[in-house]
Design a protein around this motif. Structure first.
Motif, PDB file in Angstrom:
ATOM      1  N   HIS A 115       0.855  -1.193   0.000  1.00  0.00           N
ATOM      2  CA  HIS A 115       0.000   0.000   0.000  1.00  0.00           C
ATOM      3  C   HIS A 115       0.886   1.235   0.000  1.00  0.00           C
ATOM      4  O   HIS A 115       2.101   1.115  -0.021  1.00  0.00           O
ATOM      5  CB  HIS A 115      -0.979  -0.018   1.177  1.00  0.00           C
ATOM      6  CG  HIS A 115      -0.342  -0.016   2.531  1.00  0.00           C
ATOM      7  ND1 HIS A 115       0.396  -1.078   3.008  1.00  0.00           N
ATOM      8  CD2 HIS A 115      -0.307   0.919   3.523  1.00  0.00           C
ATOM      9  CE1 HIS A 115       0.822  -0.801   4.231  1.00  0.00           C
ATOM     10  NE2 HIS A 115       0.430   0.396   4.557  1.00  0.00           N
ATOM     11  N   HIS A 117       1.676   3.698   2.200  1.00  0.00           N
ATOM     12  CA  HIS A 117       2.309   4.317   3.370  1.00  0.00           C
ATOM     13  C   HIS A 117       3.833   4.316   3.310  1.00  0.00           C
ATOM     14  O   HIS A 117       4.444   3.366   2.836  1.00  0.00           O
ATOM     15  CB  HIS A 117       1.843   3.625   4.659  1.00  0.00           C
ATOM     16  CG  HIS A 117       0.471   4.048   5.089  1.00  0.00           C
ATOM     17  ND1 HIS A 117      -0.336   3.258   5.879  1.00  0.00           N
ATOM     18  CD2 HIS A 117      -0.226   5.180   4.839  1.00  0.00           C
ATOM     19  CE1 HIS A 117      -1.477   3.892   6.095  1.00  0.00           C
ATOM     20  NE2 HIS A 117      -1.438   5.047   5.466  1.00  0.00           N
ATOM     21  N   ASP A 119       6.217   3.771   5.382  1.00  0.00           N
ATOM     22  CA  ASP A 119       7.048   2.705   5.963  1.00  0.00           C
ATOM     23  C   ASP A 119       7.024   1.429   5.107  1.00  0.00           C
ATOM     24  O   ASP A 119       7.632   0.417   5.472  1.00  0.00           O
ATOM     25  CB  ASP A 119       6.658   2.416   7.422  1.00  0.00           C
ATOM     26  CG  ASP A 119       5.172   2.187   7.627  1.00  0.00           C
ATOM     27  OD1 ASP A 119       4.352   2.691   6.832  1.00  0.00           O
ATOM     28  OD2 ASP A 119       4.811   1.496   8.598  1.00  0.00           O
ATOM     29  N   HIS A 120       6.317   1.485   3.966  1.00  0.00           N
ATOM     30  CA  HIS A 120       6.271   0.358   3.012  1.00  0.00           C
ATOM     31  C   HIS A 120       6.816   0.744   1.639  1.00  0.00           C
ATOM     32  O   HIS A 120       7.067  -0.134   0.813  1.00  0.00           O
ATOM     33  CB  HIS A 120       4.830  -0.165   2.895  1.00  0.00           C
ATOM     34  CG  HIS A 120       4.262  -0.596   4.217  1.00  0.00           C
ATOM     35  ND1 HIS A 120       4.124  -1.925   4.584  1.00  0.00           N
ATOM     36  CD2 HIS A 120       3.852   0.131   5.283  1.00  0.00           C
ATOM     37  CE1 HIS A 120       3.637  -1.979   5.814  1.00  0.00           C
ATOM     38  NE2 HIS A 120       3.461  -0.750   6.263  1.00  0.00           N
ATOM     39  N   HIS A 192      -7.385  -0.953   5.211  1.00  0.00           N
ATOM     40  CA  HIS A 192      -6.418  -0.111   5.930  1.00  0.00           C
ATOM     41  C   HIS A 192      -6.272   1.232   5.191  1.00  0.00           C
ATOM     42  O   HIS A 192      -6.118   2.287   5.809  1.00  0.00           O
ATOM     43  CB  HIS A 192      -5.101  -0.882   5.992  1.00  0.00           C
ATOM     44  CG  HIS A 192      -3.927  -0.130   6.511  1.00  0.00           C
ATOM     45  ND1 HIS A 192      -3.811   0.253   7.823  1.00  0.00           N
ATOM     46  CD2 HIS A 192      -2.793   0.306   5.894  1.00  0.00           C
ATOM     47  CE1 HIS A 192      -2.651   0.892   7.992  1.00  0.00           C
ATOM     48  NE2 HIS A 192      -2.023   0.940   6.836  1.00  0.00           N
ATOM     49  N   ASP A 211      -0.819  -4.174   5.666  1.00  0.00           N
ATOM     50  CA  ASP A 211      -1.327  -3.594   6.917  1.00  0.00           C
ATOM     51  C   ASP A 211      -2.810  -3.853   7.172  1.00  0.00           C
ATOM     52  O   ASP A 211      -3.386  -3.313   8.117  1.00  0.00           O
ATOM     53  CB  ASP A 211      -1.047  -2.085   6.953  1.00  0.00           C
ATOM     54  CG  ASP A 211       0.383  -1.785   7.370  1.00  0.00           C
ATOM     55  OD1 ASP A 211       1.164  -2.747   7.533  1.00  0.00           O
ATOM     56  OD2 ASP A 211       0.721  -0.602   7.537  1.00  0.00           O
TER      57      ASP A 211
HETATM   58 ZN   LIG Z   1       0.117   1.236   6.578  1.00  0.00          ZN
END
Ligand SMILES: [Zn+2]
Length: 320
Positions: A115, A117, A119-120, A192, A211
């Motif tokens: 996705h 975000h 941190d990904h 999410h 997530d």
């Molecule tokens: Zn996330």
């Protein structure tokens, strides 16, 4: 401290990877002053805090490895076709990630984002520069191109640079065959975020849930980009339908899971949505719902992660 001095100080602390130290020092620094930390600096400190966590390596098969620590869980399929990497940690973790991937036999041929975000997706750009094609849902590319505010965390994100955007996007699903395995990437309806995909490694019998699944802790749900608690429950049910009793499930955050762990998580989500939903339907405000402490009996099992019981009431209330 002037604003400029403060900014400089936060930049220095972030560069030192001292996010948690920054958090600890804020109250003393600010004693007696009405002051708000600039949000861009808070985002940098948050990244630095996550990026300071070491990478742990766990073998999932002859050609499949789980890397955990500085952000969402990264899964690497390795072999003579090159590396296929699912998710990329936060930017400050790049030197460690690069080293871990080199040990698994770079080059990286494909990156898949579960996705949008940070941190990904933070390390999409250096991986693309090293030769990888970044693949994600079309909404991931769209969301990464926008600026965002994440509620509860109260963090702001600027649009990602063009070099970090996925080069290849899809809407329903995407299939890749490499290194003797077959990857089935499937979009799930808004859960999410509205950018979520799950990745099934058919031969290895491993499922990366992104997530949609936080194992053993309350999850974050990003209502700003389409996330909704009912979607999280539906997505969990889809994953349970796909998983067999012995399928190993990699959550977006938390330790490697079994199907039974996912059942417990789905049940917790249902209970929380039901209780917070009743408070909201009866006309209770967000603050009144938090004050009612509807999840106290669940906090022992689920409140040890980043989000505590009060945070999760807020997350659910805002995404019902
Ligand atoms: Zn996330």
């Amino acid at each position: 401290m002037t604003i400029e001095t403060r900014r400089e100080w936060f930049r220095t602390m972030a560069a030192l990877g001292a996010g948690s130290l920054v958090d600890a020092l804020i109250p003393r620094v600010l004693t007696g002053r009405a002051w708000q930390q600039p949000t861009q600096d808070r985002t940098a400190a948050f990244r630095a805090q996550i990026g300071a966590v070491p990478i742990q390596t766990q073998r999932l098969g002859d050609q499949l490895t789980l890397l955990s620590g500085p952000g969402g869980n990264v899964v690497v399929l390795h072999g003579s076709d090159g590396l296929i990497v699912v998710d990329t940690f936060v930017a400050p973790a790049w030197p460690k990630l690069e080293q871990s991937l080199a040990a698994l036999g770079a080059p990286v041929t494909y990156v898949i984002n579960t996705h949008w975000h940070f941190d990904h997706t933070d390390n999409n750009a250096p991986l693309h520069a090293a030769g990888a094609t970044v693949v994600a849902h079309a909404n991931t590319r769209r969301r990464m191109s926008e600026s965002h505010h994440l509620a509860v965390l109260e963090l702001d994100f600027a649009p990602s640079p063009a070099a970090a955007l996925p080069q290849r996007v899809f809407s329903a699903g995407y299939t890749l065959e490499a290194n003797g395995d077959r990857l089935e990437v499937s979009h799930v309806p808004p859960a999410h975020t509205d950018t979520d995909v799950t990745v099934r490694f058919v031969h290895a019998n491993v499922l990366h849930a992104g997530d949609v699944f936080f194992n053993g802790r309350y999850p974050y749900i990003d209502g700003n980009t389409g996330g909704r608690v009912d979607g999280m429950i539906e997505a969990s049910n889809r994953l349970l339908h796909e998983a067999e009793a012995d399928t190993r499930i990699v959550p977006g955050h938390g330790p490697l899971a079994t199907r039974a762990d996912l059942v417990k998580y789905r049940d917790m989500l249902s209970t929380a949505a039901d209780r917070v939903g009743k408070l909201k339907a009866s006309g209770k405000s967000l603050e009144e719902s938090i004050a009612a402490k509807p999840l106290t009996d669940l906090d022992g099992d689920w409140g040890s992660g980043r989000y505590k019981g009060d945070d999760f009431v807020r997350i659910v209330y805002l995404t019902l």
